[in-house]
Design an enzyme around this catalytic site. Structure first.
Site, PDB file in Angstrom:
ATOM      1  N   GLU A 104       0.833  -1.192   0.000  1.00 22.53           N
ATOM      2  CA  GLU A 104       0.000   0.000   0.000  1.00 22.53           C
ATOM      3  C   GLU A 104       0.876   1.253   0.000  1.00 22.53           C
ATOM      4  OE1 GLU A 104      -4.140  -1.414   1.931  1.00 22.53           O
ATOM      5  OE2 GLU A 104      -2.626  -0.895   3.404  1.00 22.53           O
ATOM      6  N   CYS A 117       3.536   8.497   1.282  1.00 25.80           N
ATOM      7  CA  CYS A 117       4.122   7.538   2.216  1.00 25.80           C
ATOM      8  C   CYS A 117       4.393   6.237   1.466  1.00 25.80           C
ATOM      9  CB  CYS A 117       3.144   7.333   3.378  1.00 25.80           C
ATOM     10  SG  CYS A 117       3.732   6.149   4.593  1.00 25.80           S
ATOM     11  N   CYS A 124       6.755  -7.283   6.832  1.00 25.13           N
ATOM     12  CA  CYS A 124       7.825  -6.726   7.662  1.00 25.13           C
ATOM     13  C   CYS A 124       8.344  -7.834   8.579  1.00 25.13           C
ATOM     14  CB  CYS A 124       7.279  -5.575   8.506  1.00 25.13           C
ATOM     15  SG  CYS A 124       8.546  -4.559   9.291  1.00 25.13           S
ATOM     16  N   CYS A 128       6.728  -5.334  15.517  1.00 25.92           N
ATOM     17  CA  CYS A 128       6.395  -4.363  16.571  1.00 25.92           C
ATOM     18  C   CYS A 128       4.961  -4.658  16.993  1.00 25.92           C
ATOM     19  CB  CYS A 128       6.529  -2.934  16.044  1.00 25.92           C
ATOM     20  SG  CYS A 128       8.209  -2.559  15.499  1.00 25.92           S
ATOM     21  N   CYS A 131       1.852  -2.518  15.763  1.00 33.67           N
ATOM     22  CA  CYS A 131       1.768  -2.205  14.333  1.00 33.67           C
ATOM     23  C   CYS A 131       1.062  -3.324  13.582  1.00 33.67           C
ATOM     24  CB  CYS A 131       3.175  -1.990  13.766  1.00 33.67           C
ATOM     25  SG  CYS A 131       3.176  -1.605  12.010  1.00 33.67           S
ATOM     26  N   CYS A 353      -0.915   5.618  10.172  1.00 35.76           N
ATOM     27  CA  CYS A 353       0.321   4.946  10.583  1.00 35.76           C
ATOM     28  C   CYS A 353       0.026   3.581  11.192  1.00 35.76           C
ATOM     29  CB  CYS A 353       1.049   5.747  11.646  1.00 35.76           C
ATOM     30  SG  CYS A 353       1.466   7.400  11.151  1.00 35.76           S
TER      31      CYS A 353
HETATM   32  N1  SAH Z   1       9.858   0.277   9.916  1.00 30.39           N
HETATM   33  C1  SAH Z   1      10.018   1.712   9.860  1.00 30.39           C
HETATM   34  C2  SAH Z   1       9.067   2.343   8.881  1.00 30.39           C
HETATM   35  C3  SAH Z   1       7.601   2.286   9.282  1.00 30.39           C
HETATM   36  S1  SAH Z   1       7.156   3.880   9.792  1.00 30.39           S
HETATM   37  C4  SAH Z   1       9.870   2.290  11.247  1.00 30.39           C
HETATM   38  O1  SAH Z   1       9.546   1.550  12.141  1.00 30.39           O
HETATM   39  O2  SAH Z   1      10.153   3.470  11.441  1.00 30.39           O
HETATM   40  C5  SAH Z   1       5.599   3.679  10.466  1.00 30.39           C
HETATM   41  C6  SAH Z   1       5.461   4.503  11.731  1.00 30.39           C
HETATM   42  O3  SAH Z   1       4.146   4.311  12.276  1.00 30.39           O
HETATM   43  C7  SAH Z   1       6.438   4.055  12.770  1.00 30.39           C
HETATM   44  O4  SAH Z   1       6.848   5.118  13.569  1.00 30.39           O
HETATM   45  C8  SAH Z   1       5.576   3.103  13.560  1.00 30.39           C
HETATM   46  O5  SAH Z   1       6.134   2.860  14.807  1.00 30.39           O
HETATM   47  C9  SAH Z   1       4.262   3.838  13.596  1.00 30.39           C
HETATM   48  N2  SAH Z   1       3.132   2.976  13.899  1.00 30.39           N
HETATM   49  C10 SAH Z   1       3.028   1.659  13.666  1.00 30.39           C
HETATM   50  N3  SAH Z   1       1.827   1.187  14.069  1.00 30.39           N
HETATM   51  C11 SAH Z   1       1.162   2.243  14.554  1.00 30.39           C
HETATM   52  C12 SAH Z   1      -0.156   2.393  15.095  1.00 30.39           C
HETATM   53  N4  SAH Z   1      -0.979   1.369  15.191  1.00 30.39           N
HETATM   54  N5  SAH Z   1      -0.530   3.632  15.485  1.00 30.39           N
HETATM   55  C13 SAH Z   1       0.306   4.674  15.341  1.00 30.39           C
HETATM   56  N6  SAH Z   1       1.547   4.601  14.836  1.00 30.39           N
HETATM   57  C14 SAH Z   1       1.972   3.394  14.445  1.00 30.39           C
END
Ligand code: SAH
Length: 369
Positions: A104, A117, A124, A128, A131, A353
């Site tokens: 996406e 974005c 991935c 995390c 996420c 995000c």
């Molecule tokens: N892997 C890289 C790129 C992804 S960026 C990284 O971790 O930086 C995506 C961003 O959204 C990251 O800061 C991640 O921590 C955040 N994110 C992931 N899941 C989220 C959620 N459910 N709510 C808000 N932010 C989230």
């Protein structure tokens, strides 16, 4: 599409893609093809400035040469398998590649700019726990063409060819979609070099932000070789908690990560490193943690981006209260840090995000959306 103009699909799929190879490689390829050197520059201009998806439209090239190019090469874009527009104007595209894999890409319009974005991997490996993308196993890395292709596709959809100089709807790029860009560094770097080329897509390194969960050994290369802005997904101030939220922390703990930030080439008060911090109710959002964050960031040209947690089905967390987020932000602000709260965009189409996931792997959710 140029692929359709070729009578034999088997031959069409074997033609080499000219999208995604660097300027030097394109020059070498054209030299080997017997074309004069300036033809490579013309091609580059057609592909990345004019957005040509077909050799036939390249009217500054002789017809015979265009036909010869079309017989040997392709200009492939990802296919759009789905497109959604949020009530707030955010757009999300589901893109499908030749092997059926999908990612996406999201465009977020704002009053004075528009941010695209990009995804860097299908799925991935980081897992995390907050996420949604992290619940999808890694299928594979994207290649440079597939990363640049996301930008070209957005320009197609926004009607922004030739690459506009002013009043662009696509002014900024963030690598904050699916995947960990520093686990696919070579392809990400090759793609960004194409995106930054002033005679093509022409998006300057100052308008590009690469976000990483903290692949420490690669961070210096991002600064030295690409010079783009750096964002760090920090999310916790103790290793015990960060180990749980961002399991990569077990490999590269907070102190190593912050050392890499302190040494990041090009970081200055004018070009600060962004620390992203997702606000999880009762998990990482206390005033004590805000104060500890201030202590940790000392000596780093930093700003903090507080991200209200975006929920997804089955997520084991809740978003912090508005009051908790405001109090956290206030502590950072009083210590001299800019700490805006990121307004969630595109939540209604799961474009915010951490909500990205290949819908194809999720048929039940896709059907109910
Ligand atoms: N892997 C890289 C790129 C992804 S960026 C990284 O971790 O930086 C995506 C961003 O959204 C990251 O800061 C991640 O921590 C955040 N994110 C992931 N899941 C989220 C959620 N459910 N709510 C808000 N932010 C989230």
């Amino acid at each position: 599409m140029s692929d359709m103009s070729c009578p034999d699909p088997a031959i069409a799929s074997r033609r080499a893609n000219l999208v995604g190879i660097g300027r030097g490689e394109l020059a070498a390829e054209m030299a080997a093809f017997g074309a004069e050197p300036f033809r490579a520059s013309q091609l580059w201009h057609w592909i990345y400035h004019r957005g040509a998806a077909d050799f036939a439209v390249m009217t500054s090239l002789a017809k015979g040469f265009r036909e010869r190019l079309a017989a040997h090469y392709a200009l492939r874009r990802p296919a759009v398998a789905g497109a959604q527009v949020s009530a707030d104007g955010t757009r999300k595209w589901l893109l499908r590649f030749a092997d059926g894999q999908e990612v996406e890409t999201v465009h977020i319009p704002e009053a004075d700019r528009g941010t695209l974005c990009l995804s860097s991997q299908v799925g991935c490996t980081l897992n995390c726990t907050f996420c949604h993308t992290g619940t999808q196993r890694l299928a594979r890395n994207l290649d440079a063409a597939e990363i640049v292709g996301q930008v070209m596709l957005a320009r197609d959809a926004l009607g922004e060819w030739p690459s506009p100089r002013d009043d662009r709807q696509l002014t900024n790029i963030v690598l904050m979609g699916m995947g960990e860009p520093l686990y696919n560094y070579d392809n990400v770097a090759a793609a960004l070099k194409i995106v930054m080329d002033p005679e093509g897509l022409a998006i300057s390194r100052r308008k590009i932000t690469l976000s990483t969960a903290g692949v420490v050994p690669v961070i210096a290369r991002v600064g030295a070789e690409l010079g783009v802005n750096l964002a760090i997904s920090l999310h916790a101030v103790t290793d015990a908690l960060r180990d749980r939220l961002v399991p990569l922390n077990r490999k590269y703990p907070i102190s190593d990560l912050l050392d890499a930030c302190r040494n990041y080439p090009g970081a200055s008060n004018a070009r600060r490193i962004t620390f992203e911090y997702v606000m999880l109710k009762g998990v990482n959002d206390s005033p004590e943690e805000a104060r500890e964050l201030v202590r940790l960031l000392r000596g780093i040209p930093a700003k903090v981006n507080l991200i209200p947690f975006n929920p997804w089905p089955g997520a084991p967390y809740e978003c912090s209260t508005e009051a908790a987020i405001a109090a956290f932000s206030e502590i950072l602000f009083d210590a001299g840090y800019s700490a805006p709260v990121r307004t969630p965009r595109g939540r209604d189409i799961a474009a915010a995000c951490g909500q990205l996931k290949s819908a194809s792997l999720h048929p039940r959710l896709a059907a109910s959306a």
